[in-house]
Structure formats: structure tokens, C-alpha cells
Design an enzyme around this catalytic site. Structure first.
Site, PDB file in Angstrom:
ATOM      1  N   LYS A 103      -6.053   1.442  -5.125  1.00 16.05           N
ATOM      2  CA  LYS A 103      -6.981   1.658  -4.008  1.00 16.05           C
ATOM      3  C   LYS A 103      -7.802   2.932  -4.204  1.00 16.05           C
ATOM      4  O   LYS A 103      -8.964   2.988  -3.795  1.00 16.05           O
ATOM      5  CB  LYS A 103      -6.206   1.703  -2.685  1.00 16.05           C
ATOM      6  CG  LYS A 103      -5.498   0.386  -2.337  1.00 16.05           C
ATOM      7  CD  LYS A 103      -6.473  -0.772  -2.211  1.00 16.05           C
ATOM      8  CE  LYS A 103      -5.837  -2.010  -1.610  1.00 16.05           C
ATOM      9  NZ  LYS A 103      -6.790  -3.130  -1.460  1.00 16.05           N
ATOM     10  N   TYR A 122      -0.040   0.603  -5.938  1.00 10.59           N
ATOM     11  CA  TYR A 122      -0.996   0.228  -4.881  1.00 10.59           C
ATOM     12  C   TYR A 122      -1.973   1.377  -4.596  1.00 10.59           C
ATOM     13  O   TYR A 122      -3.184   1.180  -4.516  1.00 10.59           O
ATOM     14  CB  TYR A 122      -0.202  -0.137  -3.628  1.00 10.59           C
ATOM     15  CG  TYR A 122      -1.015  -0.664  -2.472  1.00 10.59           C
ATOM     16  CD1 TYR A 122      -1.510  -1.967  -2.485  1.00 10.59           C
ATOM     17  CD2 TYR A 122      -1.254   0.130  -1.354  1.00 10.59           C
ATOM     18  CE1 TYR A 122      -2.237  -2.452  -1.406  1.00 10.59           C
ATOM     19  CE2 TYR A 122      -1.983  -0.360  -0.278  1.00 10.59           C
ATOM     20  CZ  TYR A 122      -2.463  -1.649  -0.304  1.00 10.59           C
ATOM     21  OH  TYR A 122      -3.186  -2.129   0.765  1.00 10.59           O
ATOM     22  N   VAL A 138      -8.370 -13.664  -8.702  1.00 13.43           N
ATOM     23  CA  VAL A 138      -9.426 -12.680  -8.968  1.00 13.43           C
ATOM     24  C   VAL A 138      -9.111 -11.789 -10.173  1.00 13.43           C
ATOM     25  O   VAL A 138     -10.021 -11.215 -10.769  1.00 13.43           O
ATOM     26  CB  VAL A 138      -9.736 -11.771  -7.745  1.00 13.43           C
ATOM     27  CG1 VAL A 138     -10.308 -12.562  -6.592  1.00 13.43           C
ATOM     28  CG2 VAL A 138      -8.511 -10.972  -7.329  1.00 13.43           C
TER      29      VAL A 138
END
Ligand code: NDP
Length: 253
Positions: A165, A161, A70
Site C-alpha cells: 500500500k 500489506y 489482476v
């Protein structure tokens, strides 16, 4: 009256990224059980194919596998074309593919930063761009991005991370505003600790410490996230957009 549950998503096509295992696989199963056609996207071909085969066994002809990274814009656009060719429409996009490369900020490599941002954040942009045309044609277009409580609370050892997010939240709210006039809704689901390969990496000590932080005192299951996703994608989510729904046993309240 239409029966609740079984055929909620018949006539709908759902794309789930990272559906080769874990939460993505459970999400794909929930949609297939609801009568949807499901495009199973995952980085590893064998995993995408295994999920698609399992879905087809339970609901013949509902699923097809599309291996793709992706984070690769061009590969994602090519996959978009292949999915649209196979199914003719896309109504629901679930951006679930995600990775961790944890480490303290002072020692984090550039590669670990880039891999996480490319997959978790840019991957959602890449996928939206790949499916924007059919989504805008759909009468009930839904984009559901799988974030994390870490994007709300932060977490030592996860600057990459958490940034990815948190970025997903800004991406989603902007998307919700940009496409509201087209009746496309966009929301984030922010899971807490869910039992998958990702949390299998935790040591017993980390697991105990994590459970202490959860008011409901246990990890969630992939199905808990899948049910929330199906809710937002179904009639219940019609008037909900730009929101962050934590599925976390109360951790981030
Ligand atoms: P897993 O590690 O179990 O599975 C990750 C999935 O993402 C796999 O299917 C993997 O593909 C796929 N994936 C990873 N990188 C890519 C890529 N570049 N292109 C396409 N697919 C990719 O993770 P979970 O199921 O636990 O997590 C799913 C999502 O939920 C993630 O976004 C994660 O951040 C989020 N989340 C998870 C939590 C948890 O506690 N488990 C908590 C909060 C959020 P393949 O198998 O084919 O290699």
C-alpha cells in the site's frame, strides 16, 4: 443547468477491479448510479457476474463482468482488450483489488509476501498498462488507487500489506507526474477500517482495540469509500492529482 448526481458519469466508462464484493462493489454501484458504463473485474467469476447482474438490474445494460487475476500481467492485458472491445473507451480506472496475508515478519512465508505484492501493487501496474491507451485518449482520465492507512502508518503483522500500500502511493505520485501533461490525474484513497469481509476476520477484541484508535469511534462503510472515489473521479477532482485522501474516521491524521 445539468442536474447534479444522477448523470454525472454518463458517456464515461469505468473499470473497477475487485468489484465482486466489498468496497469495489460499492464503488461500481456508485458509478452505475451516476450513469457510467462499468467493467466489473474480479478474481472469482461468480462474484464478478453477481455484481454485474445487480448493476444491470438497477441500470439496464450498464455493466459487464470480466473475471481476471489482476496479478497476472498477460491475463490482465487480455482483459484490457476485451473491455475496450466491449465498451470502446475507458475514462476511469479504479484499482481496488486487494488481499491480506497477515503474519509476523519473522515467520512470513515467501508465498504470502508475493501474493500480497503481486495483487495489491503489481496488479495496479498491470491494470494501468492494460488500459493506458484508452485512458490517454479520454478527455477526463482518472486513475484512483485504493491504498490503506496501513501504507501510511505501518502495522505490526502486515509488512507485506503495508509495503504494497505504501508502494501504491509512490506508484500513484509518479504516474501523476508522468501523465500530468496529458491531463490524466492519479490519486490514492486510503481507507481505515471499513466493514467488509476483510475486516470480518477481526476478533471482537481486535475490533474494540481498532475502534479505540479511530477518532470518529466507528468503522466506515464501503459507501464512504465509494463516495470519495466518485468525488475524485467527477468534476470535483479535476484539479487534484498525486494526493492521498484518507477515508478513515481520522485515524491517520
Ligand atoms: P474484500 O476482501 O471484501 O474484497 C476484495 C476484492 O478484491 C474481491 O472482490 C476480490 O475478488 C478481489 N480480488 C482479490 N484478489 C484479486 C485478484 N488477484 N484479482 C482480481 N481481484 C481480486 O476487500 P475490501 O472490499 O475490504 O477491500 C477492497 C480494497 O480496499 C482492498 O485493496 C483493500 O486492501 C482496501 N482496504 C480495505 C480496508 C477495509 O477495512 N476493508 C481498509 C483499507 C484498505 P473475488 O471476490 O472475485 O475473489
Amino acid at each position: 443547468m445539468r442536474q447534479a448526481g444522477m448523470a454525472e458519469f454518463s458517456d464515461q466508462v469505468v473499470v473497477v477491479t475487485g468489484a465482486g464484493r466489498g468496497i469495489g462493489e460499492a464503488i461500481a454501484q456508485a458509478f452505475a448510479a451516476g450513469g457510467a458504463k462499468v467493467a466489473v473485474l474480479s478474481r472469482t467469476a461468480a462474484n464478478a457476474e453477481r455484481t454485474a447482474a445487480a448493476l444491470n438490474e438497477a441500470h439496464p445494460g450498464c455493466a459487464q463482468a470480466f473475471p481476471v487475476d489482476v496479478g497476472d500481467f498477460d491475463a490482465m492485458q487480455a482483459t484490457g482488450k476485451a473491455v475496450i472491445e466491449a465498451f470502446g473507451q475507458v475514462d476511469i480506472l479504479v484499482n481496488n483489488a486487494g488481499v491480506t496475508r497477515d503474519g509476523l515478519c519473522m515467520r512470513m512465508s515467501e508465498a504470502d509476501w508475493d501474493t500480497v505484492l503481486d495483487t495489491n501493487l503489481k496488479g495496479a501496474f498491470n491494470a494501468f498498462r492494460a488500459f493506458q491507451r484508452p485512458l490517454l485518449k479520454s478527455k477526463s482520465a482518472r486513475v484512483i488507487n485504493i491504498g490503506s492507512v496501513t501504507g501510511i502508518m505501518g502495522n505490526a503483522g502486515q509488512v507485506n500489506y503495508a509495503a504494497s500500500k505504501a508502494g501504491l502511493i509512490g506508484f500513484t505520485k509518479s504516474l501523476a507526474r508522468e501523465f500530468a501533461s496529458r491531463k490524466l490525474t492519479a490519486n490514492v484513497i486510503a481507507p481505515g477500517f471499513i466493514t467488509t469481509d476483510m475486516t470480518d476476520e477481526l476478533t471482537e477484541k481486535q475490533r474494540e482495540a481498532s475502534q479505540e484508535m479511530i477518532p470518529l469511534k466507528s468503522f466506515g462503510e464501503p459507501e464512504d469509500v465509494a463516495r470519495a472515489t466518485a468525488f475524485l473521479a467527477g468534476p470535483g477532482g479535476r484539479y487534484i492529482t498525486g494526493q492521498v485522501l484518507a477515508v478513515d474516521g481520522g485515524m491517520a491524521m
